[in-house]
Motif scaffolding. Structure first.
Motif, PDB file in Angstrom:
ATOM      1  N   ARG A  35       0.853  -1.188   0.000  1.00  0.00           N
ATOM      2  CA  ARG A  35       0.000   0.000   0.000  1.00  0.00           C
ATOM      3  C   ARG A  35       0.892   1.241   0.000  1.00  0.00           C
ATOM      4  O   ARG A  35       2.094   1.160   0.247  1.00  0.00           O
ATOM      5  CB  ARG A  35      -0.907  -0.009   1.223  1.00  0.00           C
ATOM      6  CG  ARG A  35      -1.910  -1.146   1.208  1.00  0.00           C
ATOM      7  CD  ARG A  35      -2.812  -1.067   2.408  1.00  0.00           C
ATOM      8  NE  ARG A  35      -2.011  -1.026   3.629  1.00  0.00           N
ATOM      9  CZ  ARG A  35      -2.095  -1.881   4.617  1.00  0.00           C
ATOM     10  NH1 ARG A  35      -2.963  -2.855   4.571  1.00  0.00           N
ATOM     11  NH2 ARG A  35      -1.320  -1.782   5.661  1.00  0.00           N
ATOM     12  N   ALA A  36       0.289   2.392  -0.249  1.00  0.00           N
ATOM     13  CA  ALA A  36       1.057   3.636  -0.360  1.00  0.00           C
ATOM     14  C   ALA A  36       1.826   3.935   0.925  1.00  0.00           C
ATOM     15  O   ALA A  36       3.001   4.328   0.872  1.00  0.00           O
ATOM     16  CB  ALA A  36       0.127   4.792  -0.712  1.00  0.00           C
ATOM     17  N   GLY A  37       1.207   3.753   2.062  1.00  0.00           N
ATOM     18  CA  GLY A  37       1.880   4.029   3.334  1.00  0.00           C
ATOM     19  C   GLY A  37       3.075   3.121   3.558  1.00  0.00           C
ATOM     20  O   GLY A  37       4.124   3.559   4.052  1.00  0.00           O
ATOM     21  N   GLN A  38       2.923   1.848   3.196  1.00  0.00           N
ATOM     22  CA  GLN A  38       4.023   0.898   3.356  1.00  0.00           C
ATOM     23  C   GLN A  38       5.175   1.234   2.405  1.00  0.00           C
ATOM     24  O   GLN A  38       6.345   1.187   2.791  1.00  0.00           O
ATOM     25  CB  GLN A  38       3.525  -0.521   3.077  1.00  0.00           C
ATOM     26  CG  GLN A  38       2.503  -1.024   4.067  1.00  0.00           C
ATOM     27  CD  GLN A  38       1.849  -2.308   3.607  1.00  0.00           C
ATOM     28  OE1 GLN A  38       1.518  -2.469   2.439  1.00  0.00           O
ATOM     29  NE2 GLN A  38       1.669  -3.225   4.550  1.00  0.00           N
ATOM     30  N   MET A  39       4.841   1.602   1.158  1.00  0.00           N
ATOM     31  CA  MET A  39       5.891   1.938   0.189  1.00  0.00           C
ATOM     32  C   MET A  39       6.589   3.222   0.584  1.00  0.00           C
ATOM     33  O   MET A  39       7.814   3.331   0.484  1.00  0.00           O
ATOM     34  CB  MET A  39       5.271   2.064  -1.210  1.00  0.00           C
ATOM     35  CG  MET A  39       6.281   2.133  -2.326  1.00  0.00           C
ATOM     36  SD  MET A  39       7.132   0.580  -2.570  1.00  0.00           S
ATOM     37  CE  MET A  39       8.812   1.089  -2.354  1.00  0.00           C
ATOM     38  N   ALA A  40       5.832   4.202   1.059  1.00  0.00           N
ATOM     39  CA  ALA A  40       6.433   5.465   1.496  1.00  0.00           C
ATOM     40  C   ALA A  40       7.381   5.231   2.671  1.00  0.00           C
ATOM     41  O   ALA A  40       8.454   5.837   2.737  1.00  0.00           O
ATOM     42  CB  ALA A  40       5.342   6.464   1.877  1.00  0.00           C
ATOM     43  N   GLU A  47       3.563   9.878   2.273  1.00  0.00           N
ATOM     44  CA  GLU A  47       2.605   9.334   1.307  1.00  0.00           C
ATOM     45  C   GLU A  47       2.274  10.373   0.247  1.00  0.00           C
ATOM     46  O   GLU A  47       2.081  10.038  -0.920  1.00  0.00           O
ATOM     47  CB  GLU A  47       1.323   8.897   2.008  1.00  0.00           C
ATOM     48  CG  GLU A  47       1.462   7.613   2.791  1.00  0.00           C
ATOM     49  CD  GLU A  47       0.141   7.154   3.370  1.00  0.00           C
ATOM     50  OE1 GLU A  47      -0.833   6.999   2.598  1.00  0.00           O
ATOM     51  OE2 GLU A  47       0.078   6.959   4.596  1.00  0.00           O
ATOM     52  N   ARG A  48       2.214  11.628   0.652  1.00  0.00           N
ATOM     53  CA  ARG A  48       1.910  12.705  -0.298  1.00  0.00           C
ATOM     54  C   ARG A  48       3.001  12.800  -1.356  1.00  0.00           C
ATOM     55  O   ARG A  48       2.711  12.966  -2.549  1.00  0.00           O
ATOM     56  CB  ARG A  48       1.774  14.031   0.432  1.00  0.00           C
ATOM     57  CG  ARG A  48       1.486  15.183  -0.523  1.00  0.00           C
ATOM     58  CD  ARG A  48       1.258  16.446   0.236  1.00  0.00           C
ATOM     59  NE  ARG A  48      -0.042  16.342   0.881  1.00  0.00           N
ATOM     60  CZ  ARG A  48      -0.885  17.350   0.997  1.00  0.00           C
ATOM     61  NH1 ARG A  48      -0.551  18.538   0.547  1.00  0.00           N
ATOM     62  NH2 ARG A  48      -2.038  17.202   1.568  1.00  0.00           N
ATOM     63  N   HIS A  49       4.267  12.705  -0.943  1.00  0.00           N
ATOM     64  CA  HIS A  49       5.369  12.780  -1.912  1.00  0.00           C
ATOM     65  C   HIS A  49       5.306  11.589  -2.872  1.00  0.00           C
ATOM     66  O   HIS A  49       5.488  11.766  -4.089  1.00  0.00           O
ATOM     67  CB  HIS A  49       6.720  12.817  -1.194  1.00  0.00           C
ATOM     68  CG  HIS A  49       7.886  12.965  -2.118  1.00  0.00           C
ATOM     69  ND1 HIS A  49       8.092  14.104  -2.869  1.00  0.00           N
ATOM     70  CD2 HIS A  49       8.891  12.114  -2.436  1.00  0.00           C
ATOM     71  CE1 HIS A  49       9.188  13.949  -3.611  1.00  0.00           C
ATOM     72  NE2 HIS A  49       9.674  12.754  -3.371  1.00  0.00           N
ATOM     73  N   LEU A  50       5.020  10.409  -2.349  1.00  0.00           N
ATOM     74  CA  LEU A  50       4.879   9.226  -3.208  1.00  0.00           C
ATOM     75  C   LEU A  50       3.720   9.430  -4.181  1.00  0.00           C
ATOM     76  O   LEU A  50       3.837   9.090  -5.368  1.00  0.00           O
ATOM     77  CB  LEU A  50       4.673   7.973  -2.356  1.00  0.00           C
ATOM     78  CG  LEU A  50       4.501   6.664  -3.120  1.00  0.00           C
ATOM     79  CD1 LEU A  50       5.727   6.347  -3.967  1.00  0.00           C
ATOM     80  CD2 LEU A  50       4.213   5.532  -2.154  1.00  0.00           C
ATOM     81  N   GLY A  51       2.626   9.989  -3.707  1.00  0.00           N
ATOM     82  CA  GLY A  51       1.496  10.285  -4.587  1.00  0.00           C
ATOM     83  C   GLY A  51       1.855  11.287  -5.671  1.00  0.00           C
ATOM     84  O   GLY A  51       1.422  11.149  -6.819  1.00  0.00           O
TER      85      GLY A  51
END
Length: 81
Positions: A35-40, A47-51
């Motif tokens: 998930r985004a949080g795990q990848m970040a 998470e915002r930067h990953l997004g």
């Protein structure tokens, strides 16, 4: 009933010296997606930067409905790490 390995519905390989769980083919074939949080957290960014990286097309993701998942190996290749 739980098998010897404690997993319900998963048998043990027959005639093997060390117990190996027999996993369904879908578990063996599919890579681990995060998930985004795990990848970040792995990238040590928000998470915002990953997004933002994803929206800019610098990082690829897998979308299914509203769900967004990342393949860690692909993300590292995308970022040149």
């Amino acid at each position: 009933m739980a098998g010897a390995n404690g997993l319900r519905g998963f048998g043990m390989a027959k005639n093997s010296r060390s117990p190996q769980p027999i996993l369904p083919k879908s578990v063996e074939a599919d890579p681990l997606l995060l998930r985004a949080g795990q990848m970040a957290a792995r990238l040590q960014c928000s998470e915002r930067h990953l997004g933002n990286l994803t929206a800019a097309g610098l990082v690829r993701c897998i979308r299914k409905g509203r769900s967004v998942r990342y393949d860690p190996a692909q993300v590292l290749r995308d970022l040149g790490a």
